[in-house]
Design a protein around this motif. Structure first.
Motif, PDB file in Angstrom:
ATOM      1  N   GLY A 222       3.079   4.640  -7.294  1.00 36.85           N
ATOM      2  CA  GLY A 222       2.100   4.376  -8.327  1.00 36.85           C
ATOM      3  C   GLY A 222       1.714   2.900  -8.444  1.00 36.85           C
ATOM      4  N   THR A 223       0.629   2.656  -9.168  1.00 37.14           N
ATOM      5  CA  THR A 223       0.077   1.300  -9.292  1.00 37.14           C
ATOM      6  C   THR A 223       0.986   0.382 -10.098  1.00 37.14           C
ATOM      7  N   HIS A 224       1.609   0.920 -11.148  1.00 41.62           N
ATOM      8  CA  HIS A 224       2.446   0.080 -12.010  1.00 41.62           C
ATOM      9  C   HIS A 224       3.612  -0.533 -11.233  1.00 41.62           C
ATOM     10  N   VAL A 225       4.296   0.304 -10.434  1.00 44.41           N
ATOM     11  CA  VAL A 225       5.426  -0.207  -9.642  1.00 44.41           C
ATOM     12  C   VAL A 225       4.931  -1.210  -8.610  1.00 44.41           C
ATOM     13  N   CYS A 226       3.785  -0.925  -8.001  1.00 43.69           N
ATOM     14  CA  CYS A 226       3.210  -1.837  -7.006  1.00 43.69           C
ATOM     15  C   CYS A 226       2.890  -3.188  -7.640  1.00 43.69           C
ATOM     16  N   ASN A 227       2.308  -3.175  -8.831  1.00 44.84           N
ATOM     17  CA  ASN A 227       1.981  -4.441  -9.502  1.00 44.84           C
ATOM     18  C   ASN A 227       3.247  -5.211  -9.880  1.00 44.84           C
ATOM     19  N   THR A 228       4.295  -4.479 -10.257  1.00 37.78           N
ATOM     20  CA  THR A 228       5.566  -5.148 -10.574  1.00 37.78           C
ATOM     21  C   THR A 228       6.130  -5.841  -9.340  1.00 37.78           C
ATOM     22  N   CYS A 229       6.067  -5.196  -8.194  1.00 37.31           N
ATOM     23  CA  CYS A 229       6.544  -5.803  -6.938  1.00 37.31           C
ATOM     24  C   CYS A 229       5.719  -7.035  -6.585  1.00 37.31           C
ATOM     25  N   LYS A 230       4.398  -6.944  -6.764  1.00 33.04           N
ATOM     26  CA  LYS A 230       3.536  -8.100  -6.473  1.00 33.04           C
ATOM     27  C   LYS A 230       3.838  -9.256  -7.415  1.00 33.04           C
ATOM     28  N   LEU A 231       4.105  -8.941  -8.688  1.00 34.02           N
ATOM     29  CA  LEU A 231       4.438  -9.985  -9.646  1.00 34.02           C
ATOM     30  C   LEU A 231       5.756 -10.671  -9.265  1.00 34.02           C
ATOM     31  N   PHE A 232       6.698  -9.887  -8.765  1.00 35.39           N
ATOM     32  CA  PHE A 232       7.958 -10.467  -8.298  1.00 35.39           C
ATOM     33  C   PHE A 232       7.707 -11.426  -7.147  1.00 35.39           C
ATOM     34  N   LEU A 233       6.859 -11.024  -6.202  1.00 38.92           N
ATOM     35  CA  LEU A 233       6.558 -11.853  -5.036  1.00 38.92           C
ATOM     36  C   LEU A 233       5.841 -13.144  -5.440  1.00 38.92           C
ATOM     37  N   THR A 234       4.799 -13.025  -6.273  1.00 40.58           N
ATOM     38  CA  THR A 234       4.049 -14.223  -6.687  1.00 40.58           C
ATOM     39  C   THR A 234       4.900 -15.157  -7.534  1.00 40.58           C
ATOM     40  N   SER A 235       5.817 -14.598  -8.313  1.00 37.22           N
ATOM     41  CA  SER A 235       6.703 -15.446  -9.116  1.00 37.22           C
ATOM     42  C   SER A 235       7.627 -16.264  -8.227  1.00 37.22           C
ATOM     43  N   ARG A 236       8.119 -15.650  -7.148  1.00 33.08           N
ATOM     44  CA  ARG A 236       8.964 -16.384  -6.207  1.00 33.08           C
ATOM     45  C   ARG A 236       8.180 -17.511  -5.545  1.00 33.08           C
ATOM     46  N   VAL A 237       6.924 -17.231  -5.175  1.00 34.82           N
ATOM     47  CA  VAL A 237       6.089 -18.261  -4.554  1.00 34.82           C
ATOM     48  C   VAL A 237       5.811 -19.391  -5.538  1.00 34.82           C
ATOM     49  N   LYS A 238       5.530 -19.050  -6.779  1.00 35.43           N
ATOM     50  CA  LYS A 238       5.296 -20.058  -7.812  1.00 35.43           C
ATOM     51  C   LYS A 238       6.549 -20.885  -8.060  1.00 35.43           C
ATOM     52  N   LEU A 239       7.708 -20.249  -7.994  1.00 29.64           N
ATOM     53  CA  LEU A 239       8.969 -20.963  -8.193  1.00 29.64           C
ATOM     54  C   LEU A 239       9.174 -22.005  -7.084  1.00 29.64           C
ATOM     55  N   ALA A 240       8.797 -21.671  -5.858  1.00 30.00           N
ATOM     56  CA  ALA A 240       8.894 -22.645  -4.765  1.00 30.00           C
ATOM     57  C   ALA A 240       8.034 -23.866  -5.051  1.00 30.00           C
ATOM     58  N   SER A 241       6.843 -23.633  -5.598  1.00 27.14           N
ATOM     59  CA  SER A 241       5.960 -24.741  -5.954  1.00 27.14           C
ATOM     60  C   SER A 241       6.555 -25.595  -7.070  1.00 27.14           C
ATOM     61  N   LEU A 242       7.153 -24.941  -8.067  1.00 26.19           N
ATOM     62  CA  LEU A 242       7.741 -25.684  -9.184  1.00 26.19           C
ATOM     63  C   LEU A 242       8.955 -26.494  -8.745  1.00 26.19           C
ATOM     64  N   TYR A 243       9.782 -25.907  -7.864  1.00 28.71           N
ATOM     65  CA  TYR A 243      10.924 -26.658  -7.337  1.00 28.71           C
ATOM     66  C   TYR A 243      10.448 -27.936  -6.656  1.00 28.71           C
ATOM     67  N   ASN A 244       9.417 -27.810  -5.832  1.00 34.62           N
ATOM     68  CA  ASN A 244       8.888 -28.977  -5.133  1.00 34.62           C
ATOM     69  C   ASN A 244       8.293 -29.992  -6.090  1.00 34.62           C
TER      70      ASN A 244
ATOM     71  N   GLN B  81       0.830  -1.198   0.000  1.00 36.43           N
ATOM     72  CA  GLN B  81       0.000   0.000   0.000  1.00 36.43           C
ATOM     73  C   GLN B  81       0.871   1.257   0.000  1.00 36.43           C
ATOM     74  N   THR B  82       1.983   1.169   0.754  1.00 35.97           N
ATOM     75  CA  THR B  82       2.913   2.305   0.783  1.00 35.97           C
ATOM     76  C   THR B  82       3.533   2.542  -0.595  1.00 35.97           C
ATOM     77  N   ILE B  83       3.923   1.435  -1.252  1.00 34.53           N
ATOM     78  CA  ILE B  83       4.500   1.566  -2.597  1.00 34.53           C
ATOM     79  C   ILE B  83       3.475   2.143  -3.563  1.00 34.53           C
ATOM     80  N   ARG B  84       2.201   1.696  -3.456  1.00 33.49           N
ATOM     81  CA  ARG B  84       1.163   2.211  -4.349  1.00 33.49           C
ATOM     82  C   ARG B  84       0.973   3.706  -4.151  1.00 33.49           C
ATOM     83  N   ASP B  85       0.980   4.142  -2.892  1.00 34.56           N
ATOM     84  CA  ASP B  85       0.753   5.564  -2.607  1.00 34.56           C
ATOM     85  C   ASP B  85       1.924   6.423  -3.065  1.00 34.56           C
ATOM     86  N   GLN B  86       3.153   5.896  -2.902  1.00 36.27           N
ATOM     87  CA  GLN B  86       4.335   6.723  -3.172  1.00 36.27           C
ATOM     88  C   GLN B  86       4.838   6.610  -4.609  1.00 36.27           C
TER      89      GLN B  86
END
Length: 378
Positions: free
Chosen positions: A23-45, A16-21
Motif C-alpha cells: 500500500g501507499t502508506h507503507v511506501c511513503n513511510t519507507c521513503k520518509l525513512f530514506l530521505t530522513s537518513r539523507v538529510k541526517l548526512a547533510s546535517l552531520y556535515n 514500487q514493489t512495496i507500493r503494490d504489495q
C-alpha cells in the motif's frame, strides 16, 4: 555515475514493489525513512563544517553577506572603527554559535524521527524487506555524506585563505637545526624559528598571579613604604590598562593557528627534545635518546666530573644562611637585604646542555642552572 544510476533504479523498483504489495502508506513511510537518513548526512556535515569554522576563527559567507548593510561603518574613516570591528566580530561569533546549536538540535530531532520510523517499519514490513531498505538508506547516506564533505572541505579551505591574513614572518630554515628524520611543516617552523625570546601574546592575563609576583618583588626592595605604594599603584595601572586594551585588540588568527599546529606537533612527538642552540639563536630538534646518551657520555669523564655519594644542598643552605645572618648581625647588610638573600627549601642546581650546531658531530655545551639553589641570590 553508473553505480548511482543502479542504486536509484534499484530503489525505484523496490519502492514500487512495496507500493503494490503493502500500500501507499507503507511506501511513503519507507521513503520518509530514506530521505530522513539523507538529510541526517547533510546535517552531520553541516555541524562538522560550522565547528571547523569556529575552531579556525573564520565565518561562512552566508553570515558575512547577510550583515553587509553595515559594511560602510567599517569602511568609512572615523575614530570608532575599532568599536565597529569588535561589534561585527562579536555578532558573527554569536550567530555562528547559535547556528551550531540549531544544527545540533535538528540532528537530535532527525535521529529521534528515524528511530520512530525504525520502530514502525519493523512491525509493518518483513525482515528481508526491512534489511533491503536499510541497505539502500545506508548507501544513500554514505554517498551524500561523502559528496557534501568534499565540498565543505574545499569551502573551509577557501574561507581560511580569504579571512586569515598571512603572518608577516618568513620561514627561514637557517633558524631550525633538525637532527631528526621528522618532517616539519612550515607553520611549525615559523613558530619554532622565532626562538625562546620571542614574546607571544597570552590568551588570558593571570591578574592575580601578576599582582602577587609584583608585590613579592616590591616588598623586598630597600625603599620606603611610600615609594613601595607608588610602585604598587603604577604596576596595577599598567596591568589594568593592558587588559582593557586587550579586549579591543584583534588577535592574529594565523598566529593562533600556527601555535595550535606547533602544540599538536610537540604533543605527537614525545621522543624529541627542543631547545636553543649553543650559538646563533637557532632552535634545535633532536631525539631525546641521542641527547641523553650524549649527556651521559660527557658526565662519564672522571677527569672532569666526580660522582657525589649524597646531596650537599641542605648543608650548603645552612652554611650560606649562617653566613648571611652574620652579615646582618654585624650590620653589613640591612634587614630587607637579609630577607632577600636568605634561602629556604633550596634545590640542587640543574644541568642541561645546548647542542653546538656549528660542529658536524654531536657536541654539547653544559649549562648549570642555579635557580632556587642555596647561592642563587648571593
Amino acid at each position: 555515475m553508473d553505480d548511482n544510476l543502479r542504486t536509484i533504479n534499484q530503489a525505484r523498483g523496490f519502492f514500487q514493489t512495496i507500493r503494490d504489495q503493502m500500500g501507499t502508506h507503507v511506501c511513503n513511510t519507507c521513503k520518509l525513512f530514506l530521505t530522513s537518513r539523507v538529510k541526517l548526512a547533510s546535517l552531520y556535515n553541516r555541524r562538522i563544517f560550522l565547528l571547523g569554522c569556529r575552531s579556525n576563527r573564520v565565518f561562512p559567507n552566508h553570515i558575512i553577506n547577510n550583515i553587509k548593510q553595515i559594511l560602510s561603518l567599517q569602511i568609512d574613516e572615523h575614530p570608532y572603527r575599532s568599536n565597529v570591528d569588535l561589534i561585527m566580530k562579536t555578532f558573527r561569533k554569536s550567530v555562528l554559535n547559535v547556528e551550531i546549536k540549531i544544527t545540533a538540535w535538528k540532528i537530535r530531532q532527525f535521529e529521534g524521527r528515524i528511530q520512530r520510523l525504525r520502530d514502525q517499519l519493523t512491525t509493518t514490513i518483513d525482515n528481508s524487506t526491512y534489511e533491503t531498505l536499510v541497505d539502500i538508506a545506508n548507501t544513500r547516506f554514505r554517498r551524500e555524506f561523502s559528496n557534501i564533505k568534499s565540498k565543505n572541505v574545499n569551502k573551509l579551505k577557501t574561507l581560511k585563505n580569504q579571512q586569515i591574513p598571512p603572518l608577516p614572518i618568513t620561514t627561514c630554515d637557517k633558524y631550525i637545526a633538525n637532527y631528526t628524520n621528522i618532517t616539519i611543516s612550515n607553520e611549525v617552523k615559523t613558530i619554532l624559528g622565532l626562538g625562546p625570546k620571542f614574546g607571544l601574546p597570552p590568551k588570558h592575563i593571570p591578574m592575580e598571579t601578576i599582582i602577587k609576583d609584583i608585590e613579592s618583588f616590591i616588598k623586598v626592595q630597600p625603599i620606603t613604604e611610600e615609594e613601595k605604594n607608588t610602585y604598587r599603584s603604577k604596576s596595577v595601572n599598567i596591568v589594568s590598562n593592558y587588559k582593557k586594551r586587550e579586549r579591543h585588540t584583534r588577535r592574529n588568527n594565523t598566529m593562533d593557528k600556527y601555535l595550535k599546529d606547533t602544540t599538536k606537533f610537540i604533543r605527537e612527538h614525545q621522543d624529541i627534545t627542543i631547545s636553543r642552540a649553543d650559538k646563533g639563536g637557532a632552535t634545535v630538534l633532536m631525539y631525546k635518546e641521542e641527547y641523553q646518551s650524549g649527556v651521559e657520555k660527557m658526565l662519564s669523564d672522571e677527569n672532569t666530573y666526580e660522582r657525589l655519594q649524597s646531596d650537599p644542598t641542605p648543608k650548603i643552605q645552612r652554611h650560606t644562611n649562617k653566613y648571611i645572618k652574620t652579615l646582618k648581625d654585624e650590620n653589613y647588610i640591612t634587614e630587607t637585604e637579609y630577607k632577600h638573600l636568605i634561602r629556604h627549601n633550596s634545590i640542587a642546581p640543574k644541568l642541561y646542555c645546548l647542542r653546538k650546531v656549528h660542529k658536524n658531530t654531536l657536541s654539547l655545551r653544559p649549562i648549570v642552572s642555579c635557580i632556587k639553589s642555596p647561592t642563587y641570590k648571593t
